[in-house]
Design a protein around this motif. Sequence first.
Motif, PDB file in Angstrom:
ATOM      1  N   PHE A 211       6.643  14.653 -10.853  1.00 21.60           N
ATOM      2  CA  PHE A 211       8.010  14.611 -10.349  1.00 21.60           C
ATOM      3  C   PHE A 211       8.805  13.441 -10.922  1.00 21.60           C
ATOM      4  N   ILE A 212       8.209  12.256 -11.002  1.00 22.07           N
ATOM      5  CA  ILE A 212       8.938  11.060 -11.427  1.00 22.07           C
ATOM      6  C   ILE A 212       9.508  11.192 -12.840  1.00 22.07           C
ATOM      7  N   PRO A 213       8.746  11.664 -13.857  1.00 21.93           N
ATOM      8  CA  PRO A 213       9.368  11.813 -15.182  1.00 21.93           C
ATOM      9  C   PRO A 213      10.502  12.843 -15.196  1.00 21.93           C
ATOM     10  N   ARG A 214      10.353  13.926 -14.465  1.00 22.78           N
ATOM     11  CA  ARG A 214      11.426  14.922 -14.414  1.00 22.78           C
ATOM     12  C   ARG A 214      12.661  14.382 -13.705  1.00 22.78           C
ATOM     13  N   PHE A 215      12.449  13.657 -12.616  1.00 17.25           N
ATOM     14  CA  PHE A 215      13.552  13.067 -11.866  1.00 17.25           C
ATOM     15  C   PHE A 215      14.280  12.043 -12.733  1.00 17.25           C
ATOM     16  N   ALA A 216      13.514  11.217 -13.442  1.00 15.56           N
ATOM     17  CA  ALA A 216      14.117  10.195 -14.304  1.00 15.56           C
ATOM     18  C   ALA A 216      14.882  10.823 -15.453  1.00 15.56           C
ATOM     19  N   SER A 217      14.321  11.835 -16.092  1.00 16.85           N
ATOM     20  CA  SER A 217      15.037  12.458 -17.210  1.00 16.85           C
ATOM     21  C   SER A 217      16.289  13.176 -16.732  1.00 16.85           C
TER      22      SER A 217
ATOM     23  N   SER B  99       0.801  -1.224   0.000  1.00 18.28           N
ATOM     24  CA  SER B  99       0.000   0.000   0.000  1.00 18.28           C
ATOM     25  C   SER B  99       0.837   1.279   0.000  1.00 18.28           C
ATOM     26  N   LEU B 100       2.118   1.178   0.318  1.00 17.01           N
ATOM     27  CA  LEU B 100       2.969   2.367   0.427  1.00 17.01           C
ATOM     28  C   LEU B 100       3.045   3.206  -0.855  1.00 17.01           C
ATOM     29  N   PRO B 101       3.185   2.622  -2.046  1.00 15.35           N
ATOM     30  CA  PRO B 101       3.242   3.469  -3.244  1.00 15.35           C
ATOM     31  C   PRO B 101       1.998   4.338  -3.445  1.00 15.35           C
ATOM     32  N   PHE B 102       0.847   3.810  -3.091  1.00 10.33           N
ATOM     33  CA  PHE B 102      -0.388   4.583  -3.250  1.00 10.33           C
ATOM     34  C   PHE B 102      -0.457   5.725  -2.231  1.00 10.33           C
ATOM     35  N   TRP B 103       0.007   5.458  -1.003  1.00 13.54           N
ATOM     36  CA  TRP B 103       0.024   6.518   0.013  1.00 13.54           C
ATOM     37  C   TRP B 103       1.008   7.617  -0.385  1.00 13.54           C
ATOM     38  N   LEU B 104       2.159   7.220  -0.913  1.00  7.69           N
ATOM     39  CA  LEU B 104       3.126   8.227  -1.367  1.00  7.69           C
ATOM     40  C   LEU B 104       2.564   9.055  -2.511  1.00  7.69           C
ATOM     41  N   ALA B 105       1.902   8.394  -3.451  1.00 11.09           N
ATOM     42  CA  ALA B 105       1.323   9.117  -4.584  1.00 11.09           C
ATOM     43  C   ALA B 105       0.254  10.100  -4.130  1.00 11.09           C
ATOM     44  N   GLY B 106      -0.438   9.773  -3.053  1.00 10.82           N
ATOM     45  CA  GLY B 106      -1.515  10.639  -2.587  1.00 10.82           C
ATOM     46  C   GLY B 106      -1.061  11.808  -1.742  1.00 10.82           C
ATOM     47  N   PHE B 107      -0.017  11.617  -0.925  1.00 11.23           N
ATOM     48  CA  PHE B 107       0.322  12.644   0.051  1.00 11.23           C
ATOM     49  C   PHE B 107       1.712  13.266  -0.110  1.00 11.23           C
ATOM     50  N   TRP B 108       2.666  12.572  -0.693  1.00 12.41           N
ATOM     51  CA  TRP B 108       4.032  13.088  -0.787  1.00 12.41           C
ATOM     52  C   TRP B 108       4.151  14.018  -1.983  1.00 12.41           C
ATOM     53  N   ARG B 109       4.655  15.222  -1.757  1.00  9.82           N
ATOM     54  CA  ARG B 109       4.833  16.209  -2.830  1.00  9.82           C
ATOM     55  C   ARG B 109       6.273  16.702  -2.845  1.00  9.82           C
ATOM     56  N   PRO B 110       7.147  15.985  -3.543  1.00 13.70           N
ATOM     57  CA  PRO B 110       8.536  16.445  -3.605  1.00 13.70           C
ATOM     58  C   PRO B 110       8.646  17.718  -4.432  1.00 13.70           C
ATOM     59  N   PHE B 111       9.323  18.722  -3.883  1.00 16.72           N
ATOM     60  CA  PHE B 111       9.512  20.026  -4.518  1.00 16.72           C
ATOM     61  C   PHE B 111       8.186  20.664  -4.906  1.00 16.72           C
ATOM     62  N   GLY B 112       7.128  20.357  -4.166  1.00 19.59           N
ATOM     63  CA  GLY B 112       5.825  20.957  -4.408  1.00 19.59           C
ATOM     64  C   GLY B 112       5.086  20.403  -5.614  1.00 19.59           C
TER      65      GLY B 112
END
Length: 140
Positions: A85-91, A66-79
């Motif tokens: 965030f994930i595509p920018r971080f990966a690129s 369940s952790l990936p879904f909780w992160l997707a819902g509440f975690w906001r890296p750099f706003g």
Amino acid sequence: MAGLSLQIPVQKDIGEYEEKIVGKLSLRTLICVTLGFASAIATAAAIYFWIGMEVSNAAFPVMCASLPFWLAGFWRPFGMRLEKFIPRFASHHLDDQTLLYRSGPDPSCEPIKAGKPSRKSRRIAKRKGAELREPTEQQG
């Protein structure tokens, strides 16, 4: 008079507003929470019925599901939302990150000779303000 200051309220950007559906949860966050609970229940059911293990002994796999879904819902890296965030971080980490600068051909520029610098050029480099001089101007 010295302690007075002018304060002007500034409204939030209207593009950042998310409509709240339940309590303080937006639709996106509510969907992520629901998917997190669903994945935890599905993992617990699979562990109990297929593996035959008590759910109380399998708390770690249930939380990991369940952790990936909780992160997707509440975690906001750099706003940013996680899906932005994930595509920018990966690129950023997968691209070469090399910038190539080229200048046009300049016939007056001669290549700087490699090797030990002369005594005169060492004295010029030690002078105050030497960092403002260009190597091409010192050759002439």
